[in-house]
Each structure stands twice: as C-alpha cells, then as structure tokens.
Scaffold this active site. Structure first.
Site, PDB file in Angstrom:
ATOM      1  N   GLN A  17       0.780  -1.234   0.000  1.00 23.21           N
ATOM      2  CA  GLN A  17       0.000   0.000   0.000  1.00 23.21           C
ATOM      3  C   GLN A  17       0.816   1.291   0.000  1.00 23.21           C
ATOM      4  O   GLN A  17       0.504   2.207  -0.756  1.00 23.21           O
ATOM      5  CB  GLN A  17      -0.945   0.013   1.207  1.00 23.21           C
ATOM      6  N   GLU A 139       1.163  -0.978   8.605  1.00 19.02           N
ATOM      7  CA  GLU A 139       0.274   0.153   8.886  1.00 19.02           C
ATOM      8  C   GLU A 139       0.084   0.432  10.374  1.00 19.02           C
ATOM      9  O   GLU A 139       0.396   1.509  10.874  1.00 19.02           O
ATOM     10  CB  GLU A 139      -1.081  -0.100   8.224  1.00 19.02           C
ATOM     11  N   ASP A 168       0.373   3.843   6.056  1.00 15.86           N
ATOM     12  CA  ASP A 168       0.687   3.428   4.683  1.00 15.86           C
ATOM     13  C   ASP A 168       0.409   4.535   3.668  1.00 15.86           C
ATOM     14  O   ASP A 168       1.316   5.113   3.087  1.00 15.86           O
ATOM     15  CB  ASP A 168      -0.110   2.176   4.319  1.00 15.86           C
ATOM     16  N   GLY A 247      -8.309  21.122  18.954  1.00 20.81           N
ATOM     17  CA  GLY A 247      -7.942  22.494  18.639  1.00 20.81           C
ATOM     18  C   GLY A 247      -8.584  23.473  19.611  1.00 20.81           C
ATOM     19  O   GLY A 247      -9.088  23.078  20.666  1.00 20.81           O
ATOM     20  N   GLY A 248      -8.587  24.723  19.255  1.00 17.60           N
ATOM     21  CA  GLY A 248      -9.109  25.747  20.135  1.00 17.60           C
ATOM     22  C   GLY A 248     -10.621  25.859  20.139  1.00 17.60           C
ATOM     23  O   GLY A 248     -11.179  26.591  20.960  1.00 17.60           O
TER      24      GLY A 248
END
Length: 415
Positions: A17, A139, A168, A247-248
């Site tokens: 892959q 993977e 992968d 995140g924020g």
C-alpha cells in the site's frame, strides 16, 4: 491537455500500500509508471482479500491505476540487464522493500548512480536512522510508533488505531511530495538524490498537534479543552481525548434522530466561539448567550459535557442531514458521520472525480477513490490497473529490444 508530470518515467518497485499509493498519485499526474513484478505472482495484493476467485483483488486494483506492468526475474543475469536498461531510461526509482533488499539485488545507491546520475531513488521505510531502522513495519505498527494510537480512543479504554491508513497511504503521500521536490531540484542541479519517507515520521507529522499538546501539558499540567477537564486527571503524557476536536474550538460527536438503529446517525458539532449566540438560539437556550457561566469560551470549558448534552437533546430531534442543513444556515461548523455506503452513493463525489467507476476486463465495473488533488491544468483520467505483465513486450520494445530478443529473453526466463 498536457499532464503535470508528462515526460517523467517512474520505475516502480513498490508493493502492498504505501509505495503504490505514492506511484499511483504520480501516475494520475501524468508520469509513466512502470511497475516491476515477479512473473506468475506479482504484487502480493493481487491475491489478498479477493472477492472474486482468481481475479485481481480490489486491494490491488484501487492502488495501481494508470500504471504499466512488466514481469522480470531480477535474479536472472539477463533480467538484471533489463533492469539496468530501465534504470538508465527512468527518472525515479521508488521502492518499499524491507531494509537492505535493494542492495542485496545489486542495486546500491552507488551502482544506480553509475548507471544514471540523474536518477532519484525514493524509499518508504518503517523508521529513519536509529535503533529501529532495520525493523519491518506495517500500517498499524506505524500508527503506534508514530504516536497516533496512544492519543486515539477514550480515556478509560486502550490505545486505538484509526481506520484511516495514515501509516501506509499517509507515508505514500509524503513520499510523492519528496519525489516531486527532488525532480524540481534536479532541474537546477542536474543530479539525482535519495528521498526517504519513514512511516514513523509520516504518522508523527500527521498528529503533530499532539506533540504540541505534550509540551503544553509539561508546562501547565492541564489542558482545558480535553474532556478530562475539570473533573478528570492528567498524567505525564497526552491522554486519549475521545472525540474532542484537538484544537481551540471544542467539538464532539452527538447523536441524531435514528441513532438507536443506525450506527452512523451522528453529527460532529463544533461550538465555535464567534457563532455561540447562534448556537444558543438554535437549541433554545438563548439565555446562555449572556449568562456569565456560558457567554465566554473560558467560562464554557469546565461545562463542555453539560453543553454538549444540551445540544445533543436538540440534534436527537433531527436527522444528521436535517441538522446539518439548519446549522449551515447560521455558519455553525458541523458534519454528518458518513458511512462508506453513503460515500459510495454520493453524487457530488462522483461528479468531482473523488469517487470513480472503473471497468476492468476480468472483474467488471468497480468503484475506486480518484485523485484527491485537483489541478485545473492537469485533469486526472483514472485508468484501470494493469494485468500482471500486461506491458512487458511494450516496455521492452521502448528500451530498444527487437521482437526476436524479447522472445529469447522470455524463453530464457529473464522476463
């Protein structure tokens, strides 16, 4: 219309892959990708996870579009001569063998440079230089070694790998960028170079926000946007954060109408600060817009579980698509949890070429993922994957071999 990589020839020694993801992307951009395979067997994924007996699997077909296949016995002296001729004609050699395999074939970096000093040799490896560089990696190993698994899942459960193939396919995308960059530098220097994409490095690059959070945790001992705050505890390392946004702008996955029977009747909802008043109006909690416990983002952080529970009471009265339609009117960030069945049937993805139907001479029509990167002056035409050795004679003729020489090489077992 010309393609972005017209005239670039890729010698593809990749399999499974990570490597094929890279070379398929280059082929979609117009490169001539010549996939070298073992006679009688080829890429191992041709036979893995088959849904039709004795036909190339979807695993193979969906990673090898727009390529040509040649079969060469790399251990045969005359087969090795064919490879040398290919190296002299090609611009890039891409491989994802186990560490040292290319050297054992007799094609060290020094030997390749002798044959073609302009050759770019691009490799996927599990790890970069260091104590693990000789280890084989797949993977999920890459996801674990790159830091993704330790930060995925819920705090009261074990580490979890994601279904997205960030080890992968993610590394293959990184390698493609490295190859294109090296090709551009070659226009100035005239020289080839080695390009390495380590799977551990690629995964870490994709989850860099967690390295950011590790440093924040080291400094403050707490991260207020994580679900562990304010009643949970933080250890020494970044914890698993469930469905928090990372995140924020706090976010969470919420139930929608029909969740009792549909495992994907959910929506991702982000409580973005600039639209907080609109969120309050939509869910019928207008008083929260001005209440000191909810009016500001810092005030909301200790109360996120309560807030999302209240929002979920509203989303559970709507289907995920109804909720998205209403929320989008007010610019409230959200997104439905789409199943693979829903994605496969989505007309807009067919129209943009993100989902493509391809016709194969043995398996018939099937769906595949098209080029995720759209260039206005280099349109992508997704062509079926090659049959094993389908283009051997064609490529040999391009190398200057006559029909008689090709027959002799095939009789000798070199091709």
């Amino acid at each position: 219309m010309a393609k972005a990589l017209d005239g670039v020839r890729i010698l593809d020694f990749t399999h499974v892959q990570s490597g094929p993801t890279c070379t398929q992307l280059l082929a979609w951009f117009g490169a001539d990708v010549i996939k070298v395979e073992r006679a009688g067997a080829g890429d191992i994924t041709r036979e893995q996870l088959r849904d039709i007996p004795d036909v190339d699997s979807l695993y193979f077909t969906m990673l090898n579009h727009n390529k040509r296949s040649v079969t060469i016995d790399t251990k045969h002296p005359e087969g090795k001569q064919v490879l040398e001729a290919l190296i002299q004609k090609c611009d890039v050699l891409v491989e994802n063998f186990a560490p040292g395999a290319l050297d054992r074939m007799g094609f060290t970096w020094e030997r390749i440079q002798e044959l073609n000093p302009r050759m770019i040799v691009a490799s996927v490896k599990g790890f970069g230089p260091g104590p693990y560089e000789d280890c084989k990696v797949y993977e999920n190993v890459a996801q674990c070694a790159g830091g993704a698994a330790s930060t995925t899942g819920f705090d009261d459960g074990p580490p979890v790998v994601t279904g997205a193939q960030i080890g992968d396919s993610g590394t293959g995308l990184h390698l493609a960028l490295g190859i294109v960059t090296a090709l551009y530098q070659r226009t100035h220097t005239g020289r080839g170079q080695r390009v390495l994409a380590a799977m551990q490095d690629g995964v870490l690059n994709l989850c860099r926000v967690k390295l950011r959070d590790q440093q924040r945790l080291d400094r403050t001992g707490v991260m207020k946007e994580y679900p562990q705050y304010p009643n949970g505890t933080f250890g020494e390392a970044v914890p698993r954060s469930g469905n928090a946004s990372g995140g924020g702008q706090p976010g969470w996955i919420l139930k929608c109408k029909g969740w009792e029977t549909d495992p994907n009747a959910y929506i991702y909802f982000i409580t973005q600060a600039p639209v907080w008043a609109k969120i309050c109006n939509v869910i019928g909690k207008e008083e929260w817009a001005t209440h000191p416990d909810y009016a500001t983002a810092p005030a909301r952080l200790p109360r996120l579980k309560e807030i999302f529970a209240e929002i979920e009471r509203w989303t559970m009265t709507k289907s995920k698509f109804e909720a998205m339609q209403i929320l989008n009117k007010y610019d409230i960030p959200c997104g439905p949890i789409l199943s693979m069945k829903e994605i496969a049937a989505e007309p807009s993805l067919r129209k943009t070429g993100t989902i493509v139907e391809v016709d194969h001479p043995q398996r018939g029509k099937y769906l595949t993922v098209g080029n995720p990167i759209k260039l206005s002056d280099s349109p992508t035409d997704v062509r079926r994957s090659p049959l094993l050795g389908e283009h051997t004679d064609e490529v040999m003729a391009e190398l200057g071999y006559s029909a008689e020489q090709i027959t002799a090489l095939r009789t000798a077992g070199a091709i």
